[in-house]
Design a protein around this motif. Structure first.
Motif, PDB file in Angstrom:
ATOM      1  N   UNK A  50      54.969  62.275-130.335  1.00  0.00           N
ATOM      2  CA  UNK A  50      53.947  61.490-129.979  1.00  0.00           C
ATOM      3  C   UNK A  50      53.459  60.676-130.968  1.00  0.00           C
ATOM      4  N   UNK A  51      52.993  59.255-131.023  1.00  0.00           N
ATOM      5  CA  UNK A  51      52.504  58.435-131.955  1.00  0.00           C
ATOM      6  C   UNK A  51      51.480  57.431-131.121  1.00  0.00           C
ATOM      7  N   UNK A  52      50.881  56.944-132.298  1.00  0.00           N
ATOM      8  CA  UNK A  52      49.992  55.836-131.828  1.00  0.00           C
ATOM      9  C   UNK A  52      49.701  54.716-132.817  1.00  0.00           C
ATOM     10  N   UNK A  53      49.712  53.587-132.644  1.00  0.00           N
ATOM     11  CA  UNK A  53      49.340  52.751-133.617  1.00  0.00           C
ATOM     12  C   UNK A  53      48.421  51.522-133.209  1.00  0.00           C
ATOM     13  N   UNK A  54      47.684  51.087-134.115  1.00  0.00           N
ATOM     14  CA  UNK A  54      46.513  50.070-133.827  1.00  0.00           C
ATOM     15  C   UNK A  54      47.125  48.805-133.558  1.00  0.00           C
ATOM     16  N   UNK A  55      46.535  47.776-132.319  1.00  0.00           N
ATOM     17  CA  UNK A  55      46.652  46.457-132.345  1.00  0.00           C
ATOM     18  C   UNK A  55      45.456  45.853-132.310  1.00  0.00           C
ATOM     19  N   UNK A  58      53.338  58.702-119.060  1.00  0.00           N
ATOM     20  CA  UNK A  58      54.488  59.446-118.702  1.00  0.00           C
ATOM     21  C   UNK A  58      55.281  59.787-120.119  1.00  0.00           C
ATOM     22  N   UNK A  59      55.943  60.704-120.129  1.00  0.00           N
ATOM     23  CA  UNK A  59      56.901  61.068-121.188  1.00  0.00           C
ATOM     24  C   UNK A  59      58.350  60.138-120.986  1.00  0.00           C
ATOM     25  N   UNK A  60      58.144  59.024-121.181  1.00  0.00           N
ATOM     26  CA  UNK A  60      59.362  58.113-121.213  1.00  0.00           C
ATOM     27  C   UNK A  60      59.603  57.338-122.250  1.00  0.00           C
ATOM     28  N   UNK A  61      58.661  57.318-123.353  1.00  0.00           N
ATOM     29  CA  UNK A  61      58.657  56.522-124.523  1.00  0.00           C
ATOM     30  C   UNK A  61      58.233  55.312-124.592  1.00  0.00           C
ATOM     31  N   UNK A  62      57.892  54.819-123.424  1.00  0.00           N
ATOM     32  CA  UNK A  62      57.275  53.381-123.144  1.00  0.00           C
ATOM     33  C   UNK A  62      55.828  53.248-123.753  1.00  0.00           C
ATOM     34  N   UNK A  63      55.515  52.049-124.391  1.00  0.00           N
ATOM     35  CA  UNK A  63      54.212  51.883-124.997  1.00  0.00           C
ATOM     36  C   UNK A  63      53.162  51.487-123.670  1.00  0.00           C
ATOM     37  N   UNK A  90      54.894  58.441-125.950  1.00  0.00           N
ATOM     38  CA  UNK A  90      55.177  59.886-126.046  1.00  0.00           C
ATOM     39  C   UNK A  90      56.516  60.449-125.584  1.00  0.00           C
ATOM     40  N   UNK A  91      56.998  61.427-126.038  1.00  0.00           N
ATOM     41  CA  UNK A  91      58.648  61.770-125.457  1.00  0.00           C
ATOM     42  C   UNK A  91      58.338  63.230-125.653  1.00  0.00           C
ATOM     43  N   UNK A  92      57.344  63.904-125.119  1.00  0.00           N
ATOM     44  CA  UNK A  92      56.881  65.289-125.445  1.00  0.00           C
ATOM     45  C   UNK A  92      57.717  66.301-124.407  1.00  0.00           C
ATOM     46  N   UNK A  93      58.182  65.643-123.173  1.00  0.00           N
ATOM     47  CA  UNK A  93      58.617  66.402-122.065  1.00  0.00           C
ATOM     48  C   UNK A  93      57.810  66.811-120.996  1.00  0.00           C
ATOM     49  N   UNK A  94      56.455  66.417-121.340  1.00  0.00           N
ATOM     50  CA  UNK A  94      55.650  66.357-119.945  1.00  0.00           C
ATOM     51  C   UNK A  94      54.656  65.080-119.900  1.00  0.00           C
ATOM     52  N   UNK A  95      54.683  64.716-118.338  1.00  0.00           N
ATOM     53  CA  UNK A  95      53.659  63.771-118.320  1.00  0.00           C
ATOM     54  C   UNK A  95      52.228  64.055-118.398  1.00  0.00           C
ATOM     55  N   UNK A  96      51.684  63.100-118.950  1.00  0.00           N
ATOM     56  CA  UNK A  96      50.253  63.192-118.877  1.00  0.00           C
ATOM     57  C   UNK A  96      49.463  62.427-117.763  1.00  0.00           C
ATOM     58  N   UNK A  97      48.639  63.222-117.214  1.00  0.00           N
ATOM     59  CA  UNK A  97      47.882  62.654-116.171  1.00  0.00           C
ATOM     60  C   UNK A  97      46.748  61.683-116.562  1.00  0.00           C
ATOM     61  N   UNK A  98      46.241  61.209-115.849  1.00  0.00           N
ATOM     62  CA  UNK A  98      44.940  60.299-116.264  1.00  0.00           C
ATOM     63  C   UNK A  98      43.687  61.117-116.695  1.00  0.00           C
ATOM     64  N   UNK A  99      43.607  61.699-117.926  1.00  0.00           N
ATOM     65  CA  UNK A  99      42.527  62.674-118.445  1.00  0.00           C
ATOM     66  C   UNK A  99      41.947  61.995-119.395  1.00  0.00           C
ATOM     67  N   UNK A 100      40.822  62.546-119.806  1.00  0.00           N
ATOM     68  CA  UNK A 100      40.046  61.981-121.116  1.00  0.00           C
ATOM     69  C   UNK A 100      41.128  62.265-122.496  1.00  0.00           C
ATOM     70  N   UNK A 101      41.067  60.909-123.014  1.00  0.00           N
ATOM     71  CA  UNK A 101      42.280  60.611-124.035  1.00  0.00           C
ATOM     72  C   UNK A 101      41.328  60.302-125.385  1.00  0.00           C
ATOM     73  N   UNK A 102      41.736  61.056-126.419  1.00  0.00           N
ATOM     74  CA  UNK A 102      41.114  60.629-127.846  1.00  0.00           C
ATOM     75  C   UNK A 102      42.270  60.400-128.719  1.00  0.00           C
ATOM     76  N   UNK A 103      41.941  59.191-129.564  1.00  0.00           N
ATOM     77  CA  UNK A 103      42.881  58.647-130.426  1.00  0.00           C
ATOM     78  C   UNK A 103      42.310  59.058-131.723  1.00  0.00           C
ATOM     79  N   UNK A 104      43.095  59.990-132.495  1.00  0.00           N
ATOM     80  CA  UNK A 104      42.460  60.325-133.711  1.00  0.00           C
ATOM     81  C   UNK A 104      43.015  59.711-135.134  1.00  0.00           C
ATOM     82  N   UNK A 105      42.675  59.473-136.272  1.00  0.00           N
ATOM     83  CA  UNK A 105      42.906  58.989-137.321  1.00  0.00           C
ATOM     84  C   UNK A 105      43.577  59.887-138.305  1.00  0.00           C
TER      85      UNK A 105
END
Length: 533
Positions: A214-219, A345-350, A239-254
């Protein structure tokens, strides 16, 4: 013996770090008194066992133990491989059956040929003795011809069917090879928690774990209007973790891991005389290079172990447990709560989401360095007076609604300044001219003086007032016998740096021009030839 309970615990929150993620699952259960083993199954194989945490909320119960197990499940693609293997075997049998049929026809033709030769000899002898007539000979010849023609026809039909069967066999074998190449054991993670329940109760179980892949980058979208900069701070998550993430609260951490697994610590830096390596005695049976080791390089310097001991030290260091990042809203890390839940989803798409949208004050000015380019560059100096840490990332820049270009932001902490380049402003004209260059004649035993003066002209053809910063410089002496002196400036520069850079800062009304002059001298002995002037 603890009673087993399979608990359905869907994902309820995700915190994404710059190189991983923390996933939270929550489930509820009703349990009677006794020992209970609650299992949450089907977690991704990427889950880090060292990061697993279980929290139990409820009355009349206690959490005794947590265990993490790596499991393997039958890969559904293996069943597909079995089916494809059976199909390939069927095609192979068909090809073999056709080969056998063709061999039988070949045998029939060989027998017919042999029979034809024998019959020709026998018929010729019988005809010579008058035992048979020509009609019987014609009848026998017609029979042999029909038999051979029918066998050849059947061989052509078998060859056509064999070509088709061969193509089907090759296709089946390719499908089988592809399926077997993709097929592998499906790995997953189970977490089991042992609970002691003293009375019937309802409990909430929260499970958290860290995953890789998993990773995130700022734009950034940066829009400048007047002297206000609108910052649209985005996060692009993959993300390519092997599990799809549903629409849940999401936090981006530095939060991120450092270059070292442990805090860096300086060691003494020794320098000393180079000493030769000791030569190994011949009785050791090896070369001096193989058996020697490093001597100390100075008094008190560290002594390196022989190679065999170094290998042990390296292997132990490699076994050190990795540091697991934890999200924090204070200290070294910031956590950004995404405004809307996001399904990933866990498909590697941004997948993009907005972290924040805010405005900052910007100071516009024009920078001119005419010794380098006769152009004025519009720039914006912005102070990050938000509470957000701006991480390095690409940014699109818009000025008064027009796309200016793309740039890249460096790390900008809260309260820190950063600059945006907005391109060349052709409405600000800049010129630089050499106004004086003279050299005095040297007298016997004396020196020479080079006198140089430049004039910079700046014109404002904009409809409004322009704030300008003009940079120029005079030489620096690298020799004690060469003296560089600034003689005149008009107007006086706002700053002169230690490197003899001259900086003028001023405002220019529309339609107006300004002249900046500076003069300096270079004094040197007549016997010295100057370079760089």
């Amino acid at each position: 013996m603890a009673e087993g309970i399979d608990l359905d615990a869907p994902i309820t929150a995700v915190t994404v770090f710059r190189d991983g993620a923390r996933v939270v699952r929550t489930g509820t259960l009703t349990a009677n008194s006794g020992m209970r083993q609650v299992t949450i199954a089907g977690l991704p194989a990427a889950a880090d066992p060292a990061s697993v945490r279980v929290a139990v909320r409820g009355h009349h119960l206690a959490l005794l133990d947590v265990q993490v197990h790596k499991r393997f499940a039958a890969d559904p693609r293996r069943e597909d491989a079995v089916r494809l293997r059976a199909q390939a075997e069927e095609r192979r049998d068909e090809v073999q059956a056709l080969d056998d049929a063709d061999a039988a026809e070949q045998a029939s033709l060989a027998f017919a040929g042999h029979l034809s030769q024998a019959a020709a000899t026998a018929l010729a002898r019988a005809a010579s003795y008058g035992r048979i007539g020509l009609g019987e000979i014609d009848e026998m010849a017609t029979h042999l011809t029909d038999t051979t023609s029918a066998a050849l026809t059947r061989r052509r039909e078998i060859a056509a069917r064999r070509r088709v069967a061969h193509r089907e066999l090759e296709a089946a074998e390719q499908r089988l090879a592809s399926s077997e190449k993709r097929s592998k054991p499906a790995q997953y993670t189970d977490v089991s928690a042992t609970l002691e329940v003293t009375a019937g109760t309802e409990a909430e179980i929260e499970l958290s774990y860290h995953v890789s892949g998993v990773s995130w980058r700022p734009l950034y979208d940066l829009g400048l209007a007047g002297e206000r900069l609108t910052v649209n701070y985005l996060a692009e998550i993959t993300q390519r973790t092997g599990e799809d993430w549903p629409a849940v609260p999401l936090v981006a951490s530095t939060t991120r891991q450092g270059e070292h697994q442990r805090l860096p610590e300086l060691k003494p830096w020794y320098v000393g005389r180079l000493r030769p390596y000791p030569m190994a005695p011949a009785s050791f049976g090896g070369s001096a290079e193989q058996l020697s080791y490093d001597e100390p390089v100075g008094a008190g310097g560290p002594v390196q172990a022989p190679p065999q001991f170094r290998a042990v030290a390296v292997s132990r260091a490699a076994m050190a447990e990795p540091i697991v990042a934890e999200v924090s809203e204070a200290g070294a890390a910031l956590a950004y709560q995404v405004q809307r839940p996001l399904e990933i989803p866990s498909d590697g798409s941004p997948h993009k989401t907005t972290i924040a949208r805010f405005e900052l004050d910007a100071v516009l000015d024009h920078l001119a360095v005419p010794v380098q380019a006769l152009e004025a560059y519009l720039r914006a100096t912005v102070t990050n007076d938000s509470k957000l840490l701006l991480l390095p990332g690409p940014a699109r820049v818009f000025h008064d609604g027009q796309f200016v270009g793309e740039t890249s932001l460096e790390t900008v902490a809260a309260g820190e300044e950063f600059e945006l380049q907005l391109g060349v402003d052709d409405q600000i004209r800049v010129e630089r001219e050499l106004r004086r260059r003279s050299t005095t004649k040297a007298v016997l035993g004396g020196g020479r003086t080079v006198d140089i003066a430049y004039e910079i002209t700046v014109e404002n053809h904009r409809s409004g007032k322009a704030r300008l910063s003009v940079h120029d410089h005079i030489p620096l002496s690298s020799d004690g016998e060469i003296k560089v002196r600034l003689r005149e400036t008009s107007p006086n520069p706002a700053e002169q740096t230690d490197l003899n850079e001259l900086i003028w800062k001023f405002e220019l009304d529309p339609g107006k021009s300004a002249k900046l002059t500076h003069r300096f001298t270079v004094e040197h002995p007549a016997s010295v030839t100057l370079t760089g002037l």
